[in-house]
Structure formats: structure tokens, C-alpha cells
Write an enzyme that holds these catalytic residues in place. Structure first.
Site, PDB file in Angstrom:
ATOM      1  N   LYS A  71     -34.552 -35.357  -5.038  1.00  0.00           N
ATOM      2  CA  LYS A  71     -34.668 -35.214  -6.487  1.00  0.00           C
ATOM      3  C   LYS A  71     -34.671 -36.577  -7.177  1.00  0.00           C
ATOM      4  O   LYS A  71     -35.194 -36.719  -8.269  1.00  0.00           O
ATOM      5  CB  LYS A  71     -33.521 -34.364  -7.027  1.00  0.00           C
ATOM      6  CG  LYS A  71     -33.603 -32.905  -6.642  1.00  0.00           C
ATOM      7  CD  LYS A  71     -34.567 -32.139  -7.522  1.00  0.00           C
ATOM      8  CE  LYS A  71     -34.673 -30.676  -7.098  1.00  0.00           C
ATOM      9  NZ  LYS A  71     -35.868 -30.044  -7.647  1.00  0.00           N
ATOM     10  N   CYS A  79     -31.331 -25.300  -0.528  1.00  0.00           N
ATOM     11  CA  CYS A  79     -30.662 -26.360  -1.288  1.00  0.00           C
ATOM     12  C   CYS A  79     -29.191 -26.516  -0.909  1.00  0.00           C
ATOM     13  O   CYS A  79     -28.648 -27.611  -0.968  1.00  0.00           O
ATOM     14  CB  CYS A  79     -30.747 -26.069  -2.773  1.00  0.00           C
ATOM     15  SG  CYS A  79     -32.431 -25.896  -3.325  1.00  0.00           S
ATOM     16  N   GLU A  94     -38.149 -37.525  -6.984  1.00  0.00           N
ATOM     17  CA  GLU A  94     -38.956 -36.677  -7.857  1.00  0.00           C
ATOM     18  C   GLU A  94     -38.887 -37.127  -9.307  1.00  0.00           C
ATOM     19  O   GLU A  94     -39.904 -37.211  -9.984  1.00  0.00           O
ATOM     20  CB  GLU A  94     -38.493 -35.221  -7.740  1.00  0.00           C
ATOM     21  CG  GLU A  94     -39.391 -34.253  -8.486  1.00  0.00           C
ATOM     22  CD  GLU A  94     -38.847 -32.829  -8.487  1.00  0.00           C
ATOM     23  OE1 GLU A  94     -37.617 -32.663  -8.453  1.00  0.00           O
ATOM     24  OE2 GLU A  94     -39.654 -31.899  -8.531  1.00  0.00           O
ATOM     25  N   SER A 139     -47.974 -24.098  -6.065  1.00  0.00           N
ATOM     26  CA  SER A 139     -47.807 -23.702  -7.446  1.00  0.00           C
ATOM     27  C   SER A 139     -47.756 -24.971  -8.290  1.00  0.00           C
ATOM     28  O   SER A 139     -47.103 -25.943  -7.912  1.00  0.00           O
ATOM     29  CB  SER A 139     -46.508 -22.922  -7.604  1.00  0.00           C
ATOM     30  OG  SER A 139     -46.156 -22.891  -8.962  1.00  0.00           O
ATOM     31  N   GLU A 165     -48.304 -17.438 -12.573  1.00  0.00           N
ATOM     32  CA  GLU A 165     -49.369 -18.150 -11.875  1.00  0.00           C
ATOM     33  C   GLU A 165     -49.858 -17.330 -10.680  1.00  0.00           C
ATOM     34  O   GLU A 165     -51.069 -17.228 -10.422  1.00  0.00           O
ATOM     35  CB  GLU A 165     -48.842 -19.508 -11.404  1.00  0.00           C
ATOM     36  CG  GLU A 165     -49.942 -20.442 -10.933  1.00  0.00           C
ATOM     37  CD  GLU A 165     -49.384 -21.731 -10.332  1.00  0.00           C
ATOM     38  OE1 GLU A 165     -48.195 -22.024 -10.519  1.00  0.00           O
ATOM     39  OE2 GLU A 165     -50.160 -22.422  -9.658  1.00  0.00           O
ATOM     40  N   GLU A 215     -44.061 -19.441 -12.370  1.00  0.00           N
ATOM     41  CA  GLU A 215     -44.640 -19.359 -11.036  1.00  0.00           C
ATOM     42  C   GLU A 215     -45.136 -17.938 -10.759  1.00  0.00           C
ATOM     43  O   GLU A 215     -46.184 -17.744 -10.140  1.00  0.00           O
ATOM     44  CB  GLU A 215     -43.573 -19.772  -9.999  1.00  0.00           C
ATOM     45  CG  GLU A 215     -44.124 -20.605  -8.870  1.00  0.00           C
ATOM     46  CD  GLU A 215     -43.014 -21.302  -8.079  1.00  0.00           C
ATOM     47  OE1 GLU A 215     -42.623 -22.408  -8.487  1.00  0.00           O
ATOM     48  OE2 GLU A 215     -42.561 -20.755  -7.072  1.00  0.00           O
ATOM     49  N   GLU A 236     -45.859 -39.055 -12.625  1.00  0.00           N
ATOM     50  CA  GLU A 236     -46.396 -37.949 -13.431  1.00  0.00           C
ATOM     51  C   GLU A 236     -45.316 -37.205 -14.209  1.00  0.00           C
ATOM     52  O   GLU A 236     -45.609 -36.298 -14.966  1.00  0.00           O
ATOM     53  CB  GLU A 236     -47.218 -36.988 -12.560  1.00  0.00           C
ATOM     54  CG  GLU A 236     -46.484 -36.346 -11.406  1.00  0.00           C
ATOM     55  CD  GLU A 236     -46.671 -37.088 -10.083  1.00  0.00           C
ATOM     56  OE1 GLU A 236     -46.811 -38.320 -10.120  1.00  0.00           O
ATOM     57  OE2 GLU A 236     -46.631 -36.447  -9.027  1.00  0.00           O
ATOM     58  N   CYS A 260     -40.513 -25.919  -5.620  1.00  0.00           N
ATOM     59  CA  CYS A 260     -39.206 -26.319  -6.145  1.00  0.00           C
ATOM     60  C   CYS A 260     -38.563 -27.434  -5.339  1.00  0.00           C
ATOM     61  O   CYS A 260     -37.717 -28.153  -5.837  1.00  0.00           O
ATOM     62  CB  CYS A 260     -38.241 -25.143  -6.154  1.00  0.00           C
ATOM     63  SG  CYS A 260     -38.889 -23.729  -6.998  1.00  0.00           S
TER      64      CYS A 260
END
Lengths: 157, 638
Positions: free
Chosen positions: B393, B565, B396, B354, B311, B308, B401, B334
């Protein structure tokens, strides 16, 4: 919903928002206007109202589900609401309701096949001294008898 | 009121906090009251509930929650106020004049018992098989306040179907007692707006827009509603049966990665207070349960920082030197709750995200490629589990993808609560476990990866690396002990400027092929911001849209959950500001105790770029495995 229909709906709601304002308290008058014109509040309209008032669609839906006079699915052209509260009941509501059901060929909670009449019960409409009473769209009919109720419906047909 | 923001969230939609006045003797300062014949004085406007709590008197609550606004709907907290005809809800009664309050009179006790009894008469209580058994607020109220039979009846058949459509959140409305905590969480705290009360009177229930299943509405899966539900009406989608099956299957190689936040909180499930880090004990426990390898998610957190950060440098280089049109500020990616939030609400800003995957998904992709190769295991035989503080999560890892290794990168997302249950089911008392280390080849990770668990942590980790990359000097020389204090704490939005100055260092070898030198950054000021909770994220996004201060930022960290988190939707229940503070302290303390505190110093990260991702960060292979793309979802539901 077609794109053009959506655009028209958006324009219409923008106009309503201009008229009633963007406060949370503007929600009800806006919903009532949509209801009056379209006889229901389509899914897309709910989301547009939410977007323009900067609230969440589920809040709009929650308000609609709370009020009996707002609905999300189309109903008949005439919405017949017979008062089911105790005064009207004592003054002969049962006979009137049977006559209406027989005349329209549907039971309470249903809509006629030609989408003309929707039949519902309402709680007290404030005509306790002149019962039984019913409301059709926005007009109140009182001191009903089975014959009178049938006659009123036939005039609308 | 000129700004629209005020209309959207009036004062009543935030928790009520009354500060102690500076001058306690002034008029309108303190009020003297009598609670159970004890004289006390409290700041004007304090609720009866708060006044009692400050004076050590317990009042039962159900709909009240410290993170949420006052609701006053459950009536469990009623008290007697002298001179008033009826009992008053103490949570919604601000003290403005001298009062005499009784919190345990016969009338109060009888009313409370009846109220709880009435709540039970609507609640489908199948306590033995309920995941909240023993941790249910309604259950403990019934026990504490002497409910010994169902005076008003009891529900024995479920009233509603269980909504299992979502990968993350399961809704069982038969257990709902209409406290509306989830509604206030979703609308006021997170400003996502999925849940509201639908219908009226005895038909009232909590529902979604058009009563759609949860998977079809704009739910970001953050799970904050689960953490605040007093009963078992909301829970996470539990994959532990599938994981047990994989463990019991000898042909499967089951690996698990643990994130920093569950390790800081799982002790709470075993009777420890908040703020006990269980990292190494957990390693042993997981091995004893039967996991073949235990890895540290912090390793890919370090990798995330490198990817990141690189990037960001590429974006800045393109914007400042090559004068290309690139999307800035760059947003962190994240938090899967935040990812889904932006996909729904600000899809026009997806270019700012990102493209680096979250640490969980990076690890998933590496386990079934790099690790499979090293360990000589077929990727198809690997079952990859991730212990996360997060319900999003689960969504996710099921994104279409996320199959970059050729297989499902992460098979199951497991929350802290579910893991604690598995450990208990295996008969293990976690705090008594001996300590052990993580498995190679990923092994050690840095403190920078560890602090990902707290709000501001990703940014702090990134700054530790970026400062050393660009300035060529130790971050300790600039920030004492490498602790970047302005990025810590629980302010909703944090902002910081870091002047680069005139002295820049040499470009490190790792990214030498991307930028020739740092001269173009001389005199620049790096502007960064941090937001946690999607309500705060929304504020920043609206500011960026309006071209305000945050549109000039270079890098912004977003976390969907309040506190980051460590306050995630998969963490032990309950959650309060104090508990979150203690978990953050545990994480920062563990970071300070480590030798290795910067991502780019992690020898395993250096090695993976030497052995596997040989073309360096943001190269072709790293894009294939470690980066992703997003979907423009929009806010309309057909």
C-alpha cells in the site's frame, strides 16, 4: 542490446533448451554453452533462460554468481587462471605470478586494455604434483617457471 | 512428470506435512522412538523437530518456518541421535526407524551455543536502534541458549549499504544471517522470485537480479519476506516520523483511515493472543495520539463493491446482450501486490482488471474532495494516512496515477506494526482504551466491507450484493445468516457456481440507467473463483491462458498475500497458519455481530450517490475519482 541481437540470442537459447531439456538440471549445460560462445552471459540471456525454463532470473543469476567459470560481464579473450592453492604456492607460484603481472602489465582481477587477457586466481586445479599450474581458457599448463609462463603468453599474443 | 508445474515446484518446495495414518498398526504407519528417554510413537516420515513439538519438547529453530519448505541451513536445531557420529538437524531429519534422541545433552548444548555465537559473529547487531528489538528471533535465541560473550567476534560496522530504494521494503543485509527464509518465501511461497543467495562461501549474501536496488526489480512489495525474516534485515519503509511531524503541525488536518485487518491483529503487538479485534479501542487511541478524524476504510470497501459490482454487470451485459468483445473474467484490484504482479507477469490480461481503485485509494480521493468540501478544509492542508496490513500500500499511494483529487490522494501508508509503535510511543496501552465510534461523514460501514480482510471476503461481499440486486430477494434466504461458507477458509483456490434460476427481481434504482432488466441473466450460472498468495494466482492465470476451467469464470478475487490481507506484509510478526486462522475468525465474528452486513444497505454509501456521485456508479465523476488504470511493466529488466 539491439533488437536483432536479442532475437538471435533468443533463438540460440531456444535451440539450447531443445538440446538440453527444460528441467532445472538443464540450467548449467545451457549456461556453459552460452559462456563458451559469448565469453560471458549477458543480462538479457539470463532472463531468456529463466523464461524458457520457467524459473526466475534471480535464480539464474544466483547460479552464475556461484561458479567462477561463469560471468555476467565480458572478460578478455584469454582468461588466465593461476592456481593459488598451497601446493602450487610451495612450488614457486609467487615468482610466476609476478612474471605474468609484469608481462601483461595488469594485476590479478584485471583485464588488459586491448581486452585480450584477463588475469585471475583459481583455487586448486588438481595439478598439485606438477605445480605451479595455470589454466588459460580451457587448457591447463603445468610445471611453470616464470620464463615458461611468459613464453606461453607471448605465443598467445 | 508430464506437466511443467511439477518441475517448477517439486514436493521439496512446499512445507513438509505428515498426516497421521488411518491404520496406526500397519507397517509403515507409526514409528516408536525415544526422546530424552521418553517413549513416543509418531507417523512414519515425521521430522524429529515435529515429533518433539508434538510431545511438548522445545527445540530452537531459526531457518525453519511453518509456511516454508525445509531448509536445514542454520543448524540451530541440532540434536543427538544415538548411533550417529555427528549431530543432526532435527528439522530436516525424517524419522523412518526407531531412534533414540537426546535434545539437551552436553554436546547439543555446546554445539547450539557455538552455532548461535557464530551467527552473531556475522550479524551487525545494533539492537537498541533496531526495529526488531525485543521481537528478534536471533536476539531471543542468544538469550535463551546462554550466549554470554562474543567468542568469535562481533560486527561493529555495517558491511552493506541499506537499500532504501523501494517505497515498501527496506533491506539491510548487514543484519542478515542467511537463513534463506526470504528466498523461500519469495520463490516458493509467492513465486515472485526477487531474492536469492548470490556469490559463494564467505561472500554469500542475499541479493536481487544483477544486484539491482529493490525498486528496479520485479518486486511486488507484498512484504511477506518481512513477516518471515527472523532478524531486522528486512523491514517496511516507515513513515511515522513524517506523520508525527504532520500531527505536530497545527496548520495540518490529519485524518486516518483504518482497514479491518490491522484492527484484528494489532492486539498481538500489545501482548494479546491472535484474534482480538480492537476496532473501537483503536479509534480512541488514534484520537489521543492526535489524529483529527478517524475513518473506516470499510466504507470505501462498500463503495468498491458497488463500483466493481456495477462494472461486472456492465461487462456481462456487453458480452451477453450487446455481443461486444469485453475482457472476462473480471479480476479484483484491491490488492496492490497482486496489481503489480499482473503488471509484471501477465500484462496482456490488464484489461481483465477491474478499473475500480482499492478501498484505500478511493478513500484518499474522497477525503480530499467530498470530505474537504463538507468539512470546509483546504485539501492542501489535509494529510491523509491509511493504516493497512500491507507494505504494498505504501507503493500504491505513491503511484503517479493516484493524484485524482488534484493532490496526493493518500499521503502515507502505515503498517500495523508501525502504528503499534506510534501508539506505544505515545504511552498508550491499547487494550485498556475506552471504545469509541468512527467519525462522520463516513461513519458506519457494513460487515461486507469488514470481511475484505480475509481471503474470499471481497467475493463474499460482492455476492451478497449481486444476489440481492439480481434475484430481488434476501441473501439470507439463500445462504444461512448471509455467510457464504464455500468462499471461506484457507484453500489456495476456491471455486463456486451460483445458478441464477428463472426468477429475477427488478433492477435497483442505483443502476437502472445502465441495464433495463435482468431477463438476460435468466438461467445463467455465475461462476466465481478466489485465490490468495501469488503462487495460487499464477496457477489460475496459467489455467486461463491455457483456456481451462477458470477462463469461463465471470469474476475472480485475487489477493497477493497468503490468507488475504490478514496475512499481509505489514501485520505483526510472526505469522503462521494458526495465527492467520485466528485473525480470520476475529474478522468473521465481528461481521456477524453487525446489523449492517451488505454494502448496498450502507446508508452512507447510498447518501454519497445522492449527494456527491449523483450520476451513479461507474459514471464520469466516479471514473475520475474512484477508478484508475494500470501500467504494462513486463518481466524484463534492462
Amino acid at each position: 542490446m539491439l533488437v536483432t541481437e536479442k532475437n538471435n540470442m533468443t533463438e540460440e537459447i531456444e535451440e539450447l533448451v531443445r538440446r538440453y531439456g527444460r528441467e532445472r538440471s538443464s540450467l548449467l549445460p545451457i549456461l556453459q554453452s552460452i559462456q563458451r560462445k559469448h565469453k560471458h552471459i549477458p543480462d538479457f540471456a539470463q532472463q531468456e533462460v529463466a523464461r524458457l525454463l520457467d524459473i526466475h532470473p534471480v535464480e539464474v543469476f544466483s547460479v552464475i554468481s556461484f561458479y567462477s567459470f561463469l560471468n555476467t560481464k565480458p572478460k578478455g579473450r584469454f582468461i588466465v587462471r593461476l592456481c593459488q592453492t598451497i601446493s602450487c604456492d610451495l612450488q614457486g607460484k609467487a615468482a610466476v605470478s609476478k612474471a605474468i603481472e609484469r608481462e601483461l602489465g595488469i594485476t590479478f582481477g584485471e583485464t588488459t586494455k586491448d581486452n585480450k587477457f584477463t588475469l585471475e586466481y583459481a583455487n586448486c586445479v588438481g595439478m598439485c604434483d606438477q605445480g605451479p599450474a595455470m589454466i588459460i581458457n580451457e587448457r591447463v599448463y603445468f610445471k611453470l617457471t616464470p620464463e615458461k609462463a611468459v613464453q606461453i603468453l607471448n605465443e598467445l599474443k | 512428470m508430464e506437466s511443467k508445474g511439477d518441475l517448477r515446484a517439486p514436493v521439496s518446495q512446499t512445507p513438509l506435512v505428515v498426516e497421521k495414518p488411518k491404520d496406526t498398526s500397519a507397517i509403515g504407519g507409526m514409528v516408536s522412538i525415544e526422546i530424552n528417554e521418553k517413549k513416543v510413537s509418531v507417523p512414519l516420515g515425521t521430522t524429529i523437530l515435529e515429533a518433539c513439538r508434538q510431545n511438548g519438547i522445545t527445540i530452537p529453530t531459526l531457518c525453519h518456518h511453518d509456511d516454508l519448505c525445509v531448509a536445514g541451513v542454520c543448524r540451530v536445531c541440532v540434536v543427538e541421535v544415538e548411533g550417529m557420529r555427528t549431530l543432526q538437524a532435527s528439522c530436516a531429519f525424517p524419522i523412518t526407524n526407531p531412534l533414540k534422541i537426546k535434545t539437551s545433552s552436553p554436546m547439543v548444548r555446546k554445539a547450539r551455543r557455538n552455532i548461535i555465537d557464530l551467527l552473531l559473529s556475522e550479524h551487525y547487531g545494533e539492537c537498541y536502534s533496531c526495529f526488531r528489538n525485543g521481537k528478534c528471533e536471533l536476539q531471543s535465541l542468544a538469550k535463551e541458549y546462554g550466549v554470554d560473550n562474543y567468542t568469535f567476534g562481533h560486527v561493529t560496522e555495517p558491511k552493506y549499504d541499506v537499500d532504501k530504494s523501494s517505497y515498501s521494503v527496506v533491506r539491510d543485509m548487514s543484519k542478515c544471517v542467511l537463513c534463506k527464509r526470504c528466498v523461500r518465501t519469495c520463490i516458493d511461497l509467492q513465486e515472485v522470485g526477487v531474492l536469492e543467495a548470490i556469490d559463494r562461501g564467505d561472500k554469500t549474501h542475499i541479493g536481487t537480479f544483477l544486484e539491482k536496488p529493490l525498486a528496479d526489480v520485479i518486486c511486488i512489495n507484498c512484504g511477506q519476506c518481512i513477516n518471515r525474516c527472523p532478524t531486522g534485515a528486512l523491514r517496511a519503509n516507515d513513515p511515522s516520523d513524517e506523520i508525527w511531524a504532520a500531527i505536530d503541525d497545527p496548520t495540518k488536518h490529519v485524518v486516518i483511515q483504518t482497514a479491518p485487518s490491522p484492527r484484528a491483529a494489532i492486539g498481538e503487538e500489545f501482548g494479546l493472543g491472535a484474534g482480538h479485534s480492537m476496532t473501537r479501542e483503536l479509534n480512541t487511541a488514534l484520537k489521543r495520539i492526535g489524529f483529527d478524524k478517524v475513518f473506516d476504510t470499510n466504507f470505501t470497501a462498500d463503495l468498491t463493491i458497488i463500483e466493481e459490482g456495477t462494472e461486472l454487470i456492465i461487462r456481462l451485459y456487453k458480452a451477453l446482450v450487446q455481443k461486444e468483445n469485453v475482457a472476462l473474467p473480471q479480476f479484483t484490484s484491491c490488492s496492490p501486490g497482486w496489481v503489480k504482479f499482473i503488471e509484471h507477469y501477465y500484462p496482456e490480461y490488464l484489461d481483465n482488471m477491474s478499473s475500480a481503485k482499492s478501498p484505500q485509494q478511493m478513500f484518499g480521493a474522497l477525503i480530499k474532495t467530498f470530505y474537504a468540501q463538507k468539512a470546509g478544509v483546504e485539501p492542501k492542508d489535509i494529510v491523509s494516512v491509511a493504516v493497512m496490513p500491507c507494505s504494498a500500500k505504501k507503493f500504491e499511494c505513491n503511484r503517479p496515477e493516484m493524484y485524482d483529487s488534484g493532490y496526493k490522494d493518500v499521503d502515507y501508508g502505515l503498517t500495523t506494526r508501525e502504528l503499534a509503535r506510534m501508539i506505544k510511543e505515545a504511552g498508550i496501552n491499547l487494550p485498556e482504551m475506552p471504545k469509541s465510534d468512527f467519525d462522520s461523514p463516513f461513519g458506519e460501514a457494513s460487515g461486507a466491507g469488514l470481511i475484505f480482510g480475509a481471503t474470499g471476503g471481497v467475493m463474499e461481499a460482492a455476492i451478497r450484493s449481486v444476489v440481492e440486486f439480481v434475484l430481488g430477494k434476501k441473501v439470507e434466504d439463500i445462504f444461512e445468516k448471509a455467510n457464504i461458507i464455500p468462499l471461506r477458509g484457507f484453500d489456495g483456490i476456491k471455486y463456486m457456481e451460483i445458478p441464477i434460476g428463472d426468477k429475477v427481481g427488478p433492477v435497483p434504482d442505483l443502476i437502472k440507467h445502465l441495464v433495463p432488466n435482468w431477463d438476460w441473466l435468466k438461467g445463467a450460472v455465475l461462476k466465481i473463483a478466489v485465490a490468495h498468495g501469488t503462487a495460487n494466482a499464477k496457477k489460475i492465470m496459467d489455467d486461463i491462458k491455457a483456456g481451462g476451467k477458470f477462463s469461463e469464470c465471470h469474476f475472480i478475487e485475487f489477493m497477493a498475500c497468503p490468507g488475504g490481507c490478514l496475512g499481509g506484509g505489514g501485520q505483526p510478526i510472526p505469522t503462521t497458519p494458526e495465527i492467520r486462522k485466528k485473525r480470520a475468525e476475529a474478522i468473521y465474528a465481528e461481521d456477524e455481530s453487525l446489523e449492517l452486513r451488505k454494502s448496498h444497505d450502507n446508508p452512507n454509501v447510498v447518501r454519497i450517490y445522492e449527494e456527491f456521485l449523483t450520476e451513479g456508479p461507474c459514471s464520469h465523476l466516479s471514473h475520475e475519482l474512484l477508478h484508475t488504470h494500470y501500467t504494462k511493466r513486463g518481466r524484463y529488466i534492462a
